[in-house]
Motif scaffolding. Structure first.
Motif, PDB file in Angstrom:
ATOM      1  N   THR A   1     -59.873  -8.020   9.621  1.00 36.14           N
ATOM      2  CA  THR A   1     -59.111  -7.258   8.948  1.00 36.14           C
ATOM      3  C   THR A   1     -58.690  -5.847   9.226  1.00 36.14           C
ATOM      4  O   THR A   1     -58.112  -4.811   8.678  1.00 36.14           O
ATOM      5  N   GLN A   2     -59.245  -5.483  10.548  1.00 37.86           N
ATOM      6  CA  GLN A   2     -58.993  -3.866  10.850  1.00 37.86           C
ATOM      7  C   GLN A   2     -57.565  -3.908  11.400  1.00 37.86           C
ATOM      8  O   GLN A   2     -56.936  -4.887  11.789  1.00 37.86           O
ATOM      9  N   GLY A   3     -57.132  -2.701  11.230  1.00 36.22           N
ATOM     10  CA  GLY A   3     -55.713  -2.160  11.350  1.00 36.22           C
ATOM     11  C   GLY A   3     -55.492  -1.986  12.957  1.00 36.22           C
ATOM     12  O   GLY A   3     -56.220  -1.505  13.576  1.00 36.22           O
ATOM     13  N   GLN A   4     -54.181  -2.465  13.249  1.00 35.73           N
ATOM     14  CA  GLN A   4     -53.934  -2.301  14.665  1.00 35.73           C
ATOM     15  C   GLN A   4     -52.532  -1.741  14.663  1.00 35.73           C
ATOM     16  O   GLN A   4     -51.593  -2.388  14.311  1.00 35.73           O
ATOM     17  N   SER A   5     -52.504  -0.487  14.831  1.00 38.32           N
ATOM     18  CA  SER A   5     -51.535   0.233  14.825  1.00 38.32           C
ATOM     19  C   SER A   5     -50.926   0.001  16.313  1.00 38.32           C
ATOM     20  O   SER A   5     -51.162   0.862  17.480  1.00 38.32           O
ATOM     21  N   TRP A   6     -49.909  -0.857  16.665  1.00 36.86           N
ATOM     22  CA  TRP A   6     -49.297  -1.083  17.945  1.00 36.86           C
ATOM     23  C   TRP A   6     -47.758  -0.454  18.111  1.00 36.86           C
ATOM     24  O   TRP A   6     -47.209  -0.017  17.138  1.00 36.86           O
ATOM     25  N   ILE A   7     -47.518  -0.472  19.339  1.00 35.55           N
ATOM     26  CA  ILE A   7     -46.151  -0.056  19.735  1.00 35.55           C
ATOM     27  C   ILE A   7     -45.645  -0.841  21.001  1.00 35.55           C
ATOM     28  O   ILE A   7     -46.401  -1.316  21.978  1.00 35.55           O
ATOM     29  N   HIS A   8     -44.454  -1.515  20.751  1.00 31.23           N
ATOM     30  CA  HIS A   8     -43.672  -2.127  21.947  1.00 31.23           C
ATOM     31  C   HIS A   8     -43.551  -1.011  23.174  1.00 31.23           C
ATOM     32  O   HIS A   8     -43.084  -0.011  22.734  1.00 31.23           O
ATOM     33  N   MET A   9     -43.678  -1.398  24.411  1.00 33.02           N
ATOM     34  CA  MET A   9     -43.381  -0.715  25.487  1.00 33.02           C
ATOM     35  C   MET A   9     -41.934   0.099  25.472  1.00 33.02           C
ATOM     36  O   MET A   9     -41.971   1.022  25.553  1.00 33.02           O
ATOM     37  N   ASP A  10     -40.982  -0.570  25.130  1.00 34.19           N
ATOM     38  CA  ASP A  10     -39.860   0.063  25.159  1.00 34.19           C
ATOM     39  C   ASP A  10     -39.490   1.140  24.178  1.00 34.19           C
ATOM     40  O   ASP A  10     -39.019   2.102  24.363  1.00 34.19           O
ATOM     41  N   ASP A  11     -40.184   1.137  22.863  1.00 31.78           N
ATOM     42  CA  ASP A  11     -40.291   2.060  22.097  1.00 31.78           C
ATOM     43  C   ASP A  11     -41.344   3.397  22.407  1.00 31.78           C
ATOM     44  O   ASP A  11     -40.813   4.555  22.329  1.00 31.78           O
ATOM     45  N   LEU A  12     -42.326   2.859  23.175  1.00 34.83           N
ATOM     46  CA  LEU A  12     -43.042   4.006  23.704  1.00 34.83           C
ATOM     47  C   LEU A  12     -42.366   4.891  24.895  1.00 34.83           C
ATOM     48  O   LEU A  12     -42.313   6.138  24.469  1.00 34.83           O
ATOM     49  N   LEU A  13     -41.673   4.008  25.668  1.00 31.46           N
ATOM     50  CA  LEU A  13     -40.792   4.804  26.613  1.00 31.46           C
ATOM     51  C   LEU A  13     -39.512   5.750  25.935  1.00 31.46           C
ATOM     52  O   LEU A  13     -39.445   6.690  26.331  1.00 31.46           O
ATOM     53  N   GLY A  14     -39.061   5.196  25.015  1.00 31.34           N
ATOM     54  CA  GLY A  14     -38.001   5.868  24.152  1.00 31.34           C
ATOM     55  C   GLY A  14     -38.460   7.209  23.521  1.00 31.34           C
ATOM     56  O   GLY A  14     -37.958   8.116  23.433  1.00 31.34           O
ATOM     57  N   ILE A  15     -39.653   6.783  22.883  1.00 30.58           N
ATOM     58  CA  ILE A  15     -40.278   8.221  22.421  1.00 30.58           C
ATOM     59  C   ILE A  15     -40.691   9.384  23.540  1.00 30.58           C
ATOM     60  O   ILE A  15     -40.518  10.493  23.317  1.00 30.58           O
ATOM     61  N   PHE A  16     -41.323   8.864  24.552  1.00 27.32           N
ATOM     62  CA  PHE A  16     -41.552   9.940  25.579  1.00 27.32           C
ATOM     63  C   PHE A  16     -39.992  10.597  26.095  1.00 27.32           C
ATOM     64  O   PHE A  16     -40.042  11.734  26.163  1.00 27.32           O
TER      65      PHE A  16
END
Ligand SMILES: NC(=O)c1ccc[n+]([C@@H]2O[C@H](COP(=O)([O-])OP(=O)(O)OC[C@H]3O[C@@H](n4cnc5c(N)ncnc54)[C@H](OP(=O)(O)O)[C@@H]3O)[C@@H](O)[C@H]2O)c1
Length: 301
Positions: free
Chosen positions: A196-211
């Protein structure tokens, strides 16, 4: 515009370097391995280590992207915990001292630094935003807290600072998906603890987009860098099984077993983090992937 990237040879760094070159930036990077100085096509490598830095790396650089830090996915012995800590805190000091040593000639105006959602305490219900008060109690909370504090020292050089608190990065090229793919492919995928633990994930494309957006728009402050819809671990594992067209039927692996096998490092898979992405959305970032099934399917489906 010229950038300097630390940790450029890692999972995130390699992809970010490629993207930034594609977007037209000139890129210098720092590596602790002399063998990697010519390893990133189109970028210029420079050497640094725990007590020296090639100050030529700052030449004409406008923005620094700071990703350096040894992996946390290795057994946390006392010695290795020191390495996890010092590879982030000491490397930040060396970077700053290097910049100070070329004070008259440097043109650095911004630092975009990696940080991690591991700065927040493990909580199974609470949804953390960037305003949360941080009082570190665990090892990982302490590492990230001290890392962010050290990064703040760049203010003394008149540098604007953005700290991206990165979640679980989902990538084609390794990281957590690389580790979980094989057992899942064999039909042995299972959640850890009670799942039940929360996993706050991100797709690599979005990570690069945010950088990229943080660099171009000169963001300042702390930003949770996670997708809008975190899921619990059972959902993450079942999305992975679904993409691999494998059954998902095994019960979660009990916490005590994981603690016996992995020791304190078990916190990485047993801790829960539900983290809000509202701030990056308010700053104008539009996510490509906010659904876990679509994200994993794109990466390995
Ligand atoms: N991947 C994730 O899910 C995730 C999540 C949250 C936060 N982060 C943070 O984002 C950053 C990049 O992550 P990543 O997954 O790309 O990491 P990675 O693949 O482990 O790469 C990190 C890079 O840091 C450099 N490094 C290692 N030890 C160092 C030291 N003692 N001094 C200076 N540099 C050192 C290495 O480059 P050289 O060998 O070339 O020196 C390495 O390639 C890390 O700081 C990590 O904590 C990652």
């Amino acid at each position: 515009m010229k950038l300097l990237i630390t940790g450029a040879t890692g999972l995130i760094g390699r992809e970010l370097t490629q993207k930034l070159i594609y977007e037209g930036f000139e890129v210098n990077y720092l590596t602790t391995r002399k063998s990697k100085i010519n390893s990133l096509k189109g970028a210029n490598g420079f050497f640094w280590n725990h007590n020296q830095i090639d100050s030529e790396c700052f030449s004409e650089v406008d923005t620094i992207v700071h990703l350096a830090g040894s992996t946390v996915s290795r057994r946390w012995t006392k010695t290795y915990k020191d390495e996890i800590y010092s590879s982030r805190i000491n490397s930040t000091q060396i970077l700053l001292n290097g910049l100070k040593s070329v004070k008259e000639s440097h043109q650095v105006k911004q630092l975009v630094s990696a940080s991690a959602i591991g700065i927040y305490p493990s909580d199974f219900d609470y949804n953390f935003n960037e305003e949360a008060k941080i009082n570190p109690t665990s090892f990982m909370e302490r590492v990230v807290f001290d890392w962010e504090k050290e990064v703040n020292s760049f203010r003394s050089e008149g540098v604007k600072i953005a700290k991206l608190r990165i979640g679980l990065v989902l990538s084609k090229k390794g990281g957590v998906l690389g580790t979980l793919k094989i057992p899942t492919y064999l039909g042995l995928g299972a959640a850890f603890g009670d799942g039940t633990q929360g996993q706050s994930w991100i797709h690599m494309d979005d990570l690069l987009g945010i950088f990229l957006k943080a660099i171009l728009d000169k963001w300042e402050g702390v930003f949770n860098t996670v997708a809008p819809n975190p899921v619990n671990q059972t959902k993450l594992m079942s999305a992975l099984s679904y993409s691999l067209k494998k059954p998902y039927f095994l019960p979660p692996i009990p916490s005590f077993l994981i603690k016996i096998v992995a020791g304190e490092m078990s916190n990485l898979v047993l801790d829960s983090h539900w983290v809000s992405s509202n701030k990056v959305i308010d700053y104008g970032y539009s996510f490509k992937y906010s659904d876990i099934k679509k994200a994993i399917n794109d990466l390995i489906g």
